[in-house]
Design a protein around this motif. Structure first.
Motif, PDB file in Angstrom:
ATOM      1  N   PRO A  32      50.583  35.808  34.877  1.00  0.00           N
ATOM      2  CA  PRO A  32      50.938  37.002  33.995  1.00  0.00           C
ATOM      3  C   PRO A  32      49.640  37.289  33.133  1.00  0.00           C
ATOM      4  N   GLU A  33      48.733  36.742  33.220  1.00  0.00           N
ATOM      5  CA  GLU A  33      47.504  37.119  32.457  1.00  0.00           C
ATOM      6  C   GLU A  33      46.582  38.058  33.085  1.00  0.00           C
ATOM      7  N   VAL A  34      46.789  38.174  34.397  1.00  0.00           N
ATOM      8  CA  VAL A  34      46.093  38.837  35.139  1.00  0.00           C
ATOM      9  C   VAL A  34      46.532  40.367  35.272  1.00  0.00           C
ATOM     10  N   VAL A  35      45.455  41.255  34.860  1.00  0.00           N
ATOM     11  CA  VAL A  35      45.926  42.808  34.852  1.00  0.00           C
ATOM     12  C   VAL A  35      45.763  43.387  36.156  1.00  0.00           C
ATOM     13  N   GLU A  36      44.507  43.273  36.745  1.00  0.00           N
ATOM     14  CA  GLU A  36      44.320  43.653  38.103  1.00  0.00           C
ATOM     15  C   GLU A  36      43.193  42.849  38.814  1.00  0.00           C
ATOM     16  N   VAL A  37      43.099  42.932  40.084  1.00  0.00           N
ATOM     17  CA  VAL A  37      42.144  42.086  40.869  1.00  0.00           C
ATOM     18  C   VAL A  37      41.472  43.066  41.836  1.00  0.00           C
ATOM     19  N   PHE A  38      39.995  43.041  41.773  1.00  0.00           N
ATOM     20  CA  PHE A  38      39.334  43.780  42.736  1.00  0.00           C
ATOM     21  C   PHE A  38      38.554  42.822  43.779  1.00  0.00           C
ATOM     22  N   ASP A  42      28.626  38.448  46.250  1.00  0.00           N
ATOM     23  CA  ASP A  42      28.969  37.253  45.648  1.00  0.00           C
ATOM     24  C   ASP A  42      29.323  37.948  44.146  1.00  0.00           C
ATOM     25  N   PRO A  43      30.466  37.715  43.528  1.00  0.00           N
ATOM     26  CA  PRO A  43      31.537  36.824  43.991  1.00  0.00           C
ATOM     27  C   PRO A  43      32.303  37.697  44.924  1.00  0.00           C
ATOM     28  N   ASP A  44      33.568  37.001  45.624  1.00  0.00           N
ATOM     29  CA  ASP A  44      34.320  37.704  46.282  1.00  0.00           C
ATOM     30  C   ASP A  44      35.376  38.334  45.734  1.00  0.00           C
ATOM     31  N   ALA A  45      35.666  38.156  44.316  1.00  0.00           N
ATOM     32  CA  ALA A  45      36.811  39.063  43.817  1.00  0.00           C
ATOM     33  C   ALA A  45      36.380  39.021  41.904  1.00  0.00           C
ATOM     34  N   LEU A  46      36.995  39.954  41.458  1.00  0.00           N
ATOM     35  CA  LEU A  46      37.073  39.776  39.913  1.00  0.00           C
ATOM     36  C   LEU A  46      38.502  40.234  39.613  1.00  0.00           C
ATOM     37  N   ALA A  47      38.795  39.107  38.778  1.00  0.00           N
ATOM     38  CA  ALA A  47      40.170  39.390  38.128  1.00  0.00           C
ATOM     39  C   ALA A  47      40.038  39.954  36.821  1.00  0.00           C
TER      40      ALA A  47
END
Length: 149
Positions: free
Chosen positions: A94-100, A105-110
């Protein structure tokens, strides 16, 4: 990958104006792009039908709604992780607004929104426990500004 839509300079200007203010009137946009309202309305309708305009939304300043912290969490996954599965690993929190997902490096940003530092810590712990995330790094957001705002 979705088919791209051909846009001319007027379409792009209309999009820029709507991104700056999604509540802008057709008349105001028409004045800005030197067209009458009817063709501007037709262009916006076409951009909506084609999916270029996916929707309109209110942008909230959460710092004015009470105590909250926003942060980016860098996420690292095992080398055999499927890129398409990366967002699914954390998006249901629920805390995650969006994921890229990103190259390198890194593989993703949340981007997350939490109540306080302890809440941020618990959120990171839950991300790490899902079994797919092998490393994290938190970057707290001190301020932000949108283009055109």
């Amino acid at each position: 990958m979705a088919d791209s839509v051909e846009l001319d300079s007027v379409d792009r200007r209309i999009l820029d104006l709507l991104v700056q203010d999604g509540r802008r009137t057709i008349l105001n946009i028409a004045e800005q792009v030197n067209l009458s309202p009817a063709p501007v309305k037709r262009r916006i309708d076409r951009l909506e039908r084609s999916g270029v305009i996916a929707g309109y939304t209110a942008i909230l300043d959460h710092s004015r709604l009470g105590d909250s912290i926003e942060a980016f969490i860098e996420l690292r996954f095992a080398g055999d992780a499927d890129v398409d599965s990366i967002p699914r690993s954390v998006i249901d929190l629920p805390e995650v607004v969006e994921v890229f997902t990103v190259a390198g490096d890194p593989d993703a940003l949340a981007r997350v929104r939490v109540d306080n530092v302890q809440h941020l810590r618990r959120t990171i712990d839950r991300m790490r426990r899902n079994g797919n995330v092998i490393g994290t790094k938190a970057l707290m957001i001190l301020g932000s500004r949108r283009n055109g705002a």
